[in-house]
Design an enzyme around this catalytic site. Structure first.
Site: not given
Ligand SMILES: Cc1cc2nc3c(=O)[nH]c(=O)nc-3n(C[C@H](O)[C@H](O)[C@H](O)COP(=O)(O)O)c2cc1C
Lengths: 332, 1168
Positions: B62, B997, B112, B29
């Site tokens: 990642e 999630n 973020r 996210t």
């Protein structure tokens, strides 16, 4: 000996037809039924409730929990299209049509005349040689009269007949107050045949969990008698072809059906039990009977035991009932 | 081309996808949607600009994605990835390599916050700042339009400069904002694309046909020089970017510059800022210019390489004071990163250096408004403006925050609508639809931004929509609404919603009550606000209408129609037609029935909305319900309370613990009251089996056996019955907390007891919460005062007895009916008072640790699980570290004990030196208490040391908890290592078979043929067999469990895992909302999985071998799989493949079963 017959305007090699069963859920099943000797195949039904339920479920799960939580705005990828049951059903039908040479009758199962009647047309487009409309309805509403139910039936039949050019057969249960009259009214809708009768599947009780559980038992040969009886009563008195479904397990029931006046006789349970090759067995038994009684063709034997032709028609009526009860009392 | 309305993620992905050949992805996210879209497009066969379908590959982390990116670039292929935050941090090593090797990769980042004192998924520039030394160029976009456009510039410039580019937009604010933008056509992209540069890049590919070597190792004599050899690339890069932007302007007419100035040509005060906030500053500048002030702003788009000349050229020579705004924090630095660059640029120029200050704003998507920018300009007016200021918060600790005025920046010509709704009612989807309609079908501008709750059940959403004739570059929430939609009546008593409404605004209420009753039923403060502001109120009973058309609960379409009617954005008939068209677009594929119902809803929405007659006076005495109830401690009331109300912005810095340590057990004060129906208990039908207690995901059902006397003070009607235990006497009572219940009804589903007089009734039956809550709350409160059933009397291996244990995990904000939480609640019941938990990031860390209130709690003695979350990838190691530390502290304590033989007494020391297991927990606690008593006040540093570590003498248990994304993918290396280490840690894998999630992306735990994000055409490989891998060590206790299939087995596995002296691994089937099932039937799905052989239950005991605890499969696999949307979906999208997958899956299940049975029949062989 001439076994050929027609049904719904289709030319059949013989009068033994595969009624709707799960065998047609795969392409392979069509091939096996044809190999086994079925003269025509009724495909398993496209169910009205299934169509709506599936749409609802898909919609539900493509919405459920979505746009609620910032990290997981959705839970499923977006497909550009969904091929739901009707489409897959139509696909299968089209593919089966390419592969088998016996006629295929598509079946629609439902009662309302909603948008799903549209599927009759799509089935026709996909190559169905005819449509069988199964009206399986349990009238649980105490405020709903028999007349209303019948009107609903006829309405639906008419809608389907109007929607398609191919012939339409109507499959119903036997629980009617005045079935012969109903049959007459079906005739008026433009339908071409009646398929007699649906079996009603009685749910059972699970005594352990005090719950109602669905059951499905395969038919037994005695069940054919109800069908034979009604076909004999109707033969020649309504302008509809009559197909027998229910309880045909051997040549014996097939012969009775034809003698009563059935245009074709159908099998499901026996085929599920013994395999598609059972068509060949029953056909051999039918031939043996015809040979022994010297019937040259199916057409010749059809209806010879019908209400119209039998020497004492009263045997079909109340007198028979008395006799049966009497014979029961006289049992030792 | 016609404008489109998309969010930032889609805008960027549309470009990145078309300009890439290999796309390596991993969910995080707020960047996941870019990866999801790429996967969807690839699955559908959408070609890129070169007519090729890009290869989209999901990696295990990642770090993995960056490695794949690097590899692809080595081969001269156009490669990209998408990420954010922690994901970007994991890419750092490869980023250095890629830049060092001058490879033109592109990473698109939804910028973020970083996890520090706490995790946050929201937007700021901390992640960008963390990678600024890697040598990547960094381009930052400020809007959805710019994000699309600069995405293209990044790809083009990377190739031309032969250097990698990171392109960023602000997480959520831009990545999730829906805007009307001008799309980039293929034609335009082709016109921009540097084909010669691609050719040159291709020539550098590794090939055995012309081999070279890259990635050598170098020595002191030459590494340095070689490192400097790349300088010319960086020196020309700003020019390359400018050229790419110029070319972009030629092709599209939209002009960008690396450093853009807006404002007075002779500005004296200038603000420097990057990202979406620059749009707010721009508004402030316009406002001040109108007032004749000499101000300006520099928008930084090219942050790396920072180009001093370019930047300085953008600043008017007249600038005397400059404030640099940073959306980040670098503790200990002279200023934040952008400030440092700006300061260095001015310093290097050496003359005309203005007075410079820097400050922070907007961390974790904190609102940044034009008014706040005014505050900054005002500060610059001072002789000595503050450096290191903050804006947008109240810092009452170090006094860093700037005040700012209240100024209205809304465009009066625009419609500004705010909608308060529940996630489940579909409002956000409908609003997105509305924006599409207005954005794409009218000449108006349109903007939408959506704020979500941190709870996963009963979560609230607030939609902020703007429409108008002027551009809507407003990167902040609606400040003054002309329309407020209250889509859930229940909110009126809880949330202050009308605060945002402007004088005379329109308010639409979804009311379950007839129009005549509505006014009197409004709480007093709501009535007052309506009167004070002269609000025009309309009502519609959307609940009833939705039920009527067969869409119960889905009020969205009706409310959408009502909005169109009242807002008058479009003529009524046109609006109707357009909404229907929109519905057809989004629902059409799902069948006619659904479509028809929504159409009906539209018509009803238009016709049923009515104005509310307002009597002109306050008639209500009803007050708002406070967010925290019961005897909440002051911290809970004063800090967590406002957060729960959506008023967290008002809290000052001093309210918070500097190290991010919070009290546990706070969920109990937030009675959310979200269930429509709750279970009620019939003691006379109940068989006291405890299954309901065991499955309750939210711990709202509790049971106790208490002495009859304890019930003397019971409130009227308190339900109880004689306990049906051989070993226990007294009364059995079961209590249910109606206002904590989510209404999931798992309990009712598992209840085996039927009323023999009326089999439709069970021992638990659902009842409308509002009708039963009062009495149930009384009963619940009394229940909590009853004594706990003494643990010593209980047989912990039986579910019937386990139900009587107090849970120390309660009321998590997990999805209603969550399949994970029952395991955690059970864990807390069994071992809660001695638990230390290391929790991997994921669902369990969110419902376990997302503020305002959290579920891990304490018993009467104040003991309970101590919980910490480090990261996603490191959780096993994190837990191991805790174990090592606890062991070390115990060792140290033991080494100190003999020193105090005299004071402590021989016997106590001897007892404390004895190693004990959990069975002696209580005795040991008493001994440690004794030790504390005897050492207290001793003036000896060693005594104080011993006191500090004495708790470690108590046998504490470390449990490592996480989901399958952690255990199977990103954390697998660490998990494997920790299991191999032999350390005494317990691992609980909550296996939902997807990254739940982040919205259900495939992991290596995903089953063959399951549809998940990143596996849209069905997962092509079988689930990884984690259990086998762990069993292969021989010393790891391993159990595969499924509570719904066999609860006793689950309990047993927990006990055995805890008792095992060494590592233990529990793999727990956790049904999940991402499976596409009816969550109320979650436990039935677990049963199906077991009976179909998909999830056999087993336990592997080191030294004893494997125990296969399931019977051979009796259910055809398809009956399990196709009961779940995740498998059924494939049947509906790829029927042929589905058949093939099914066969393969059947084969895999059979093979695994055979392998397990073989192992089970030859235990020694395995144990060896
Ligand atoms: C397993 C099974 C599935 C059936 N599916 C259908 C169906 O889809 N549509 C239908 O009209 N009849 C269906 N039937 C009814 C049969 O077509 C047939 O009318 C009935 O079983 C009586 O014939 P029988 O005694 O030869 O089995 C099904 C019957 C069975 C046993």
């Amino acid at each position: 000996m001439d076994l050929r017959t027609t049904y719904l305007g289709l030319a059949l090699e013989h009068p033994l037809v595969a009624s709707a069963s799960p065998l047609t859920e795969k392409l392979d099943g069509f091939l096996r039924l044809e190999d086994g000797g079925a003269a025509a195949i009724v495909m398993h039904s496209l169910f009205e409730e299934q169509i709506t339920l599936e749409e609802e479920l898909l919609d539900h799960y493509l919405h459920y929990g979505h746009e609620s939580y910032a990290e997981a705005l959705t839970y499923f990828p977006k497909a550009s299209e969904y091929r739901l049951t009707p489409e897959r059903h139509l696909d299968l039908l089209a593919r089966a049509k390419e592969r088998v040479s016996v006629p295929i009758i598509a079946s629609l199962n439902g009662i309302s005349r909603g948008g799903w009647v549209e599927y009759a047309r799509l089935l026709e487009e996909a190559g169905a040689d005819a449509i069988e409309l199964n009206l399986y309805y349990i009238p649980t509403d105490p405020l709903l009269s028999g007349a209303e139910v019948e009107a609903m039936y006829l309405d639906t039949i008419r809608a389907v007949v109007e929607a398609v050019k191919v012939p339409v057969a109507v499959k119903v249960g036997h629980a009617f107050t005045a079935f012969a009259h109903f049959a007459k009214r079906v005739e008026a809708t433009g339908a071409k045949a009646l398929v007699l009768f649906n079996r009603f599947y009685q749910p059972d009780f699970d005594l352990e969990g005090l719950s109602v559980v669905p059951t499905l038992t395969l038919s037994r040969p005695y069940e054919a008698l109800l069908r034979v009886h009604w076909i004999a009563l109707l033969y020649g008195r309504v302008g509809l072809e009559l197909a027998l479904t229910g309880g045909v397990h051997s040549g014996k029931e097939a012969v009775k059906g034809l003698l009563a006046g059935a245009q074709v006789v159908m099998m499901t349970s026996a085929v599920l039990e013994k395999g598609p090759g059972h068509f060949r067995t029953v056909l051999a038994e039918l031939k043996a009977f015809m040979e022994e009684r010297e019937y040259a063709s199916v057409a010749e034997m059809r209806g010879v035991m019908s209400y119209q032709k039998v020497a004492e028609p009263a045997a079909f009526e109340r007198a028979n009932y008395l006799r049966v009860l009497g014979s029961y009392r006289l049992l030792p | 081309m016609r404008p489109i309305t998309v969010d930032g993620n889609e805008a960027v992905a549309r470009v990145a996808y078309r300009l890439s050949e290999v796309i390596a992805i991993y969910p995080i996210t707020p960047s996941s949607p870019m990866a999801e879209l790429s996967d969807e497009w690839a699955a559908k066969g959408e070609p890129n600009l070169f007519g090729l379908v890009p290869k989209v590959v999901e990696m295990q982390s990642e770090g993995g994605a960056a490695g794949a990116l690097h590899g692809a670039l080595q081969e001269g292929v156009l490669a990209t990835t998408f990420t954010a935050s922690q994901g970007l941090l994991l890419m750092i090593p490869d980023m250095y390599k890629i830049a060092g090797q001058a490879l033109p990769g592109v990473i698109h980042v939804a910028a973020r916050a970083l996890a520090t004192h706490a995790l946050s998924i929201f937007g700021d520039h901390q992640d960008l700042y963390a990678v600024r030394p890697t040598g990547w160029a960094i381009l930052v976009s400020d809007s959805v339009q710019a994000a699309q456009d600069l995405a293209a510039v990044a790809h083009v410039a990377a190739l031309k400069a032969s250097l990698p580019f990171l392109h960023a937009m602000d997480g959520f604010r831009t990545s999730h904002e829906v805007q009307k933008i001008q799309p980039l056509s293929d034609r335009e992209l082709k016109a921009l694309f540097p084909y010669e540069a691609l050719e040159a890049f291709r020539k550098r590919a590794l090939t055995p046909e012309a081999p070279v070597i890259r990635g050598t190792a170098q020595n002191p004599d030459h590494y340095f020089q070689n490192r400097e050899a790349i300088n010319p690339y960086y020196l020309r890069l700003p020019r390359v970017v400018q050229e790419a932007m110029d070319r972009f302007a030629e092709v599209t007419g939209r002009r960008y510059r690396p450093y853009e100035y807006v404002g007075h040509p002779e500005a004296e005060r200038v603000v420097v800022v990057m990202g979406s906030a620059s749009l707010a500053v721009e508004e402030a500048v316009a406002h001040l210019l109108e007032r004749g002030e000499k101000v300006g702003m520099v928008r930084v788009r090219l942050f790396r390489p920072f180009h001093p000349e370019g930047f300085l050229a953008a600043v008017p020579a007249t600038a005397r004071k400059v404030a640099v705004l940073d959306r980040g924090k670098e503790p200990g630095a002279v200023g934040e990163p952008l400030f440092q660059e700006v300061a260095a640029a001015f310093a290097l120029r050496g003359q005309g250096v203005p007075l410079l200050v820097g400050g922070r704003y907007g961390l974790s998507s904190k609102e940044f408004t034009p008014a706040m920018a005014l505050g900054v300009f005002a500060e610059l007016e001072k002789d000595r403006p503050r450096h290191g200021f903050t804006v947008g918060i109240v810092d009452d600790v170090t006094g860093s925050s700037l005040p700012y005025p209240e100024v209205d920046f809304e465009d009066p010509a625009s419609v500004r609508a705010v909608f308060f709704a529940l996630g489940s009612d579909g409002t956000v989807s409908a609003n997105k639809n509305t924006i599409k309609i207005i954005g794409e079908e009218t000449p108006l501008f349109a903007q939408g931004y959506f704020v979500y709750d941190s709870k996963k059940s009963g979560s609230r959403t607030v939609s902020h929509l703007r429409f108008g004739p002027n551009p809507l570059n407003k990167p902040y929430l609606v400040q003054r609404a002309s329309f407020v939609g209250v889509h859930q009546w229940g909110f009126l008593q809880r949330l202050p919603m009308l605060g945002v409404a402007e004088e005379g605004a329109t308010v639409l209420l979804n009311s379950p009550y007839p129009k005549e009753e509505v006014w009197d039923r409004l709480p007093r403060p709501v009535q007052e606000e309506i009167l004070r502001k002269n609000l025009k109120v309309y009502v519609v009973n959307a609940y009833e209408l939705a039920r009527k058309v067969g869409l119960p609960g889905r009020i969205n379409t009706i409310m959408q129609a009502a909005f169109f009617k009242l807002s008058g954005v479009l003529p009524e008939e046109e609006a109707k037609a357009r909404i229907k068209k929109g519905i057809e677009k989004s629902y059409g594929k799902r069948g006619r029935a659904v479509l028809e119902r929504n159409f009906q809803a539209v018509d009803l929405g238009f016709s049923a909305v009515e104005p509310l007659p307002i009597p002109g006076q306050v008639t209500s005495t009803q007050e708002l319900i406070p967010p925290m109830v019961g005897e909440a401690p002051p911290f809970v009331r004063e800090v967590l309370g406002p957060i729960a109300l959506g008023l967290g912005d008002t809290l000052p810095v001093s309210a918070f613990p500097p190290d991010g340590t919070f009290p546990t057990g706070t969920a109990r004060y937030e009675k959310r009251g979200i269930a429509e129906f709750v279970p009620t208990w019939d003691p006379n039908v109940c068989v006291q089996c405890g299954k309901c207690v065991l499955v309750c995901p939210h711990a709202v059902i509790r049971a106790k056996v208490v002495p009859e006397e304890a019930l003397a003070q019971a409130p009227e009607g308190f339900p109880h019955r004689k306990a049906m235990w051989k070993e226990l006497s007294g009364a059995y009572t079961l209590a249910i907390s109606p206002d904590d219940c989510t209404g999931c009804s798992l309990c009712v589903e598992v209840c085996p007891a039927k009323d023999k007089r009326n089999p439709s009734r069970k021992a638990l039956n659902l009842a409308p919460r509002l009708e039963v809550r009062e009495a149930m709350n009384r009963h619940w409160d009394f229940f909590l005062t009853l004594p706990e059933t003494p643990r010593a009397d209980l047989k912990l291996h039986t579910v019937k007895d386990v139900q009587l244990l107090e849970p120390l995990f309660e009321f998590p904000g997990a999805c209603a009916g969550c399949g994970e939480t029952p395991y955690l609640r059970l864990l807390s019941q069994l071992f809660g008072d001695r638990l230390v938990i290391a929790n991997a990031t994921g669902c369990s860390s969110i419902y376990g640790g997302n503020l305002p209130t959290t579920p891990w709690s304490k018993n009467r003695e104040g003991r309970g699980p101590a919980w910490a979350n480090s990261l996603f990838e490191d959780n096993a190691e994190f837990g191991l570290g805790m174990r090592l530390a606890l062991d070390k502290k115990a060792e140290y304590a033991r080494s100190l004990l003999p020193v105090f033989r005299q004071t402590l007494g021989e016997e106590l020391v001897a007892r404390l030196l004895e190693p004990v297991g959990p069975e002696a927990l209580e005795a040991r606690r008493q001994d440690v208490a004794l030790l504390r008593e005897r050492l207290r006040g001793l003036d000896d540093p060693r005594a104080r040391d011993l006191l500090a570590v004495a708790d470690a003498l108590i046998p504490h248990s470390v449990w490592i908890v996480g989901g399958d994304g952690w255990a199977y993918d990103i954390g697998y290396g660490g998990l494997d290592h920790v299991l191999a280490s032999g350390a005494n840690v317990k691992v609980l894998v909550l296996d939902t078979e997807v990254y739940s999630n982040t919205g259900g992306q495939a992991s290596k735990a995903t089953g063959l043929g399951a549809v998940a994000k990143f596996a849209m055409a069905g997962k092509p490989t079988p689930k990884k067999d984690l259990a086998f891998m762990a069993m292969s060590y021989g010393h790891v206790y391993v159990a595969q469990i499924a509570m719904g299939a066999n609860d006793a087995h689950t309990v047993r596995a927990f006990l055995e895992a805890e008792a095992h002296q060494g590592p233990a691994l529990l793999i727990a089937y956790s049904h999940c909302i991402a499976h596409g099932i009816d969550m109320a039937k979650g436990m039935d799905h677990q049963k199906l999985a077991e009976r179909a052989g998909y999830w056999p239950l087993f336990r592997y005991l080191p030294g004893q071998g494997l125990f296969l605890d399931s019977k051979p499969p009796t259910l055809p696999l398809r009956e399990y799989l196709y009961a779940e949307n995740r498998y059924r979906l494939l049947l509906q999208t790829h029927p042929e493949e589905a058949e093939v997958f099914l066969k393969a899956a059947e084969e895999a299940v059979r093979a695994r079963w055979e392998r397990l049975s073989r192992m089970a029949s030859a235990p020694e062989a395995v144990a060896g």
